[in-house]
Design a protein around this motif. Structure first.
Motif, mmCIF file in Angstrom:
data_model
loop_
_atom_site.group_PDB
_atom_site.id
_atom_site.type_symbol
_atom_site.label_atom_id
_atom_site.label_comp_id
_atom_site.label_asym_id
_atom_site.label_seq_id
_atom_site.Cartn_x
_atom_site.Cartn_y
_atom_site.Cartn_z
ATOM 1 N N ILE A 360 43.376 15.501 4.807
ATOM 2 C CA ILE A 360 44.301 15.992 5.833
ATOM 3 C C ILE A 360 43.904 17.401 6.252
ATOM 4 O O ILE A 360 43.916 17.741 7.443
ATOM 5 C CB ILE A 360 45.758 15.959 5.332
ATOM 6 N N ARG A 361 43.547 18.248 5.279
ATOM 7 C CA ARG A 361 43.118 19.614 5.617
ATOM 8 C C ARG A 361 41.884 19.591 6.512
ATOM 9 O O ARG A 361 41.791 20.344 7.493
ATOM 10 C CB ARG A 361 42.830 20.406 4.345
ATOM 11 N N ALA A 362 40.918 18.749 6.170
ATOM 12 C CA ALA A 362 39.700 18.659 6.982
ATOM 13 C C ALA A 362 40.027 18.170 8.388
ATOM 14 O O ALA A 362 39.467 18.655 9.382
ATOM 15 C CB ALA A 362 38.701 17.728 6.306
ATOM 16 N N CYS A 363 40.944 17.224 8.482
ATOM 17 C CA CYS A 363 41.343 16.682 9.778
ATOM 18 C C CYS A 363 42.029 17.754 10.631
ATOM 19 O O CYS A 363 41.749 17.896 11.832
ATOM 20 C CB CYS A 363 42.268 15.495 9.554
ATOM 21 N N LEU A 364 42.925 18.514 10.013
ATOM 22 C CA LEU A 364 43.633 19.556 10.754
ATOM 23 C C LEU A 364 42.709 20.707 11.148
ATOM 24 O O LEU A 364 42.932 21.367 12.162
ATOM 25 C CB LEU A 364 44.809 20.072 9.923
ATOM 26 N N LYS A 365 41.654 20.914 10.371
ATOM 27 C CA LYS A 365 40.661 21.926 10.752
ATOM 28 C C LYS A 365 39.965 21.509 12.039
ATOM 29 O O LYS A 365 39.757 22.323 12.956
ATOM 30 C CB LYS A 365 39.636 22.113 9.630
ATOM 31 N N VAL A 366 39.607 20.230 12.143
ATOM 32 C CA VAL A 366 39.023 19.720 13.380
ATOM 33 C C VAL A 366 40.030 19.879 14.523
ATOM 34 O O VAL A 366 39.665 20.263 15.640
ATOM 35 C CB VAL A 366 38.608 18.244 13.220
ATOM 36 N N GLY A 367 41.294 19.612 14.241
ATOM 37 C CA GLY A 367 42.331 19.757 15.256
ATOM 38 C C GLY A 367 42.484 21.179 15.751
ATOM 39 O O GLY A 367 42.716 21.408 16.941
ATOM 40 N N ARG A 368 42.351 22.136 14.842
ATOM 41 C CA ARG A 368 42.421 23.554 15.260
ATOM 42 C C ARG A 368 41.258 23.898 16.179
ATOM 43 O O ARG A 368 41.427 24.568 17.197
ATOM 44 C CB ARG A 368 42.416 24.468 14.034
ATOM 45 N N ASN A 369 40.064 23.428 15.805
ATOM 46 C CA ASN A 369 38.878 23.761 16.591
ATOM 47 C C ASN A 369 38.873 23.073 17.948
ATOM 48 O O ASN A 369 38.453 23.650 18.956
ATOM 49 C CB ASN A 369 37.617 23.386 15.814
ATOM 50 N N ALA A 370 39.323 21.826 17.984
ATOM 51 C CA ALA A 370 39.235 21.040 19.213
ATOM 52 C C ALA A 370 40.422 21.242 20.137
ATOM 53 O O ALA A 370 40.273 21.220 21.367
ATOM 54 C CB ALA A 370 39.095 19.562 18.878
ATOM 55 N N TYR A 371 41.628 21.425 19.557
ATOM 56 C CA TYR A 371 42.847 21.436 20.363
ATOM 57 C C TYR A 371 43.714 22.673 20.161
ATOM 58 O O TYR A 371 44.770 22.781 20.782
ATOM 59 C CB TYR A 371 43.698 20.188 20.042
ATOM 60 N N GLY A 372 43.303 23.572 19.286
ATOM 61 C CA GLY A 372 44.126 24.757 19.020
ATOM 62 C C GLY A 372 45.381 24.454 18.246
ATOM 63 O O GLY A 372 46.346 25.222 18.293
ATOM 64 N N ILE A 373 45.405 23.349 17.502
ATOM 65 C CA ILE A 373 46.591 22.954 16.728
ATOM 66 C C ILE A 373 46.832 23.962 15.611
ATOM 67 O O ILE A 373 45.935 24.344 14.877
ATOM 68 C CB ILE A 373 46.401 21.544 16.147
ATOM 69 N N ASP A 374 48.084 24.361 15.460
ATOM 70 C CA ASP A 374 48.474 25.258 14.372
ATOM 71 C C ASP A 374 49.818 24.795 13.819
ATOM 72 O O ASP A 374 50.849 24.969 14.457
ATOM 73 C CB ASP A 374 48.576 26.697 14.878
ATOM 74 N N LEU A 375 49.775 24.185 12.639
ATOM 75 C CA LEU A 375 51.010 23.719 12.006
ATOM 76 C C LEU A 375 51.568 24.732 11.025
ATOM 77 O O LEU A 375 52.490 24.423 10.252
ATOM 78 C CB LEU A 375 50.762 22.381 11.305
ATOM 79 N N GLY A 376 51.028 25.937 11.046
ATOM 80 C CA GLY A 376 51.578 27.017 10.222
ATOM 81 C C GLY A 376 51.469 26.721 8.735
ATOM 82 O O GLY A 376 50.470 26.208 8.246
#
Length: 379
Positions: A360-376
């Motif tokens: 999940i952490r690796a997935c959210l890292k991709v999300g931050r890089n690709a979409y600027g996702i920040d779940l705090g």
């Protein structure tokens, strides 16, 4: 005490959800001699579209398929050439090497519908109870679990396993924690049939998939079986979109206006190529469970796949992890016949949670890089 041996000899196992994880687990447990039944809310296997193509990876998804004796069936239905992947910028220029980290161990592709059909066909007739929507679970007076089913008589089982996806009803009996919306909703659309071969997009796509990316937005395009071309727009919209915008997915013009507005800074030529779609849409608000989420094991109850570790599809590993969960749980229930079922389940849950926390952490890292996702703090 209910041991694994007693569960196998005279117990009952209920699996909620006939997706890839639930049907794989049902098949593996049936092959090991357990009395299993699957409860699925869909009225039939074809009640709704199953989505696009998945790659099953050698060390996870394919391991479960091999263990279930379906390697040959998978080879017949899957497409090895479809694992090819490229990235192209919003200006139409190639992005060599980009995104390969999420595809370096990619396996052959198989359509979701074909995967589900393959698994269901391998199950005994009648094992899946279609049109059975579970409304909730309660402790039965004898200590087992009672499943309340819409319009049906309740069912009691010694072990209930939630394989019912990100909206899991089983999860509510194990934890109060729910998946967190990432802020990105994926809208799926099909390229018009006459453009599936011979069009410019078809030539760009080849037999695999292409990620168009730019400005923290992507459009993922994949060739599925039978020459179907499916694409996914990634929209930064409220979770209740499009209702909050005053329309629904049946309003084709409104949907496409929203898409064009979202990608208005992209090359017009690229956008024109990626908006020649049919008039049917599906949408999936993406969400994630907190990576470090844990729950206390409850005797006779567990969950796996998206029910326990929902994550966005950014790394393409969700179904692979779900199938690996199914294999691990089936193995745990036969490893030590004299072990208490609750202890076997607790061991399974612990190893699954450790593995999926990292994923999940690796997935959210991709999300931050690709979409600027920040779940705090949740991430």
């Amino acid at each position: 005490m209910m041991t694994c041996e007693k569960l196998k000899e005279r117990g009952t196992v209920a699996i909620v959800g006939a997706g890839p994880a639930g049907t794989t687990l049902a098949l593996l447990l049936h092959q090991r001699g357990f009395d299993v039944r699957v409860f699925e809310r869909d009225a039939s296997p074809d009640a709704r579209p199953q989505g696009g193509s998945l790659d099953l990876r050698p060390d996870s998804g394919q391991r479960a398929i091999r263990a279930a004796g379906l390697a040959d069936a998978f080879a017949r239905r899957s497409r090895d050439d479809a694992k090819a992947f490229r990235m192209i910028g919003a200006d139409g220029q190639e992005m060599p090497g980009e995104g390969q980290e999420t595809h370096e161990d990619a396996g052959p592709e198989i359509d979701r519908g074909d995967l589900r059909a393959m698994l269901i066909e391998a199950l005994p007739d009648g094992m899946v109870a279609w049109d059975h929507r579970i409304e909730g679970l309660d402790r039965h007076r004898d200590g087992r679990w009672l499943m309340r089913i819409a319009g049906q008589e309740p069912v009691v089982a010694d072990l209930v396993i939630g394989a019912d996806g990100s909206g899991s009803c089983v999860r509510a009996a194990l934890t109060d924690v729910e998946p967190i919306y990432t802020g990105i909703t994926m809208v799926a659309a099909y390229i018009r049939p006459e453009l599936r071969r011979g069009s410019h997009l078809s030539d760009v796509l080849g037999e695999g998939s292409v990620m168009f990316a730019g400005g923290e937005k992507t459009i993922f395009v994949q060739r599925c079986a039978r020459d179907v071309i499916l694409l996914y727009y990634s929209m930064a919209v409220p979770q209740d979109w499009p209702r909050c915008a005053g329309f629904d997915l049946s309003d084709v013009d409104a949907v496409m206006r929203a898409v064009r507005e979202a990608y208005c800074d992209w090359s017009p030529e690229v956008l024109d190529m990626l908006t020649e779609v049919d008039d049917h849409f599906q949408h999936w608000p993406t969400s994630a469970m907190p990576p470090d989420h844990r729950w206390d094991t409850r005797p006779g109850l567990t969950m796996l796949g998206d029910a326990s570790h929902t994550m966005p599809p950014f790394t393409g590993k969700g179904v692979n992890l779900a199938l690996l969960d199914a294999l691990d749980l089936a193995d745990a229930l036969v490893a030590e016949p004299g072990q208490d079922v609750a202890d076997a389940v607790a061991g399974f849950e612990s190893s699954m949670q450790a593995r999926t926390s990292e994923e999940i952490r690796a997935c959210l890292k991709v999300g931050r890089n690709a979409y600027g996702i920040d779940l705090g703090d949740a991430a």
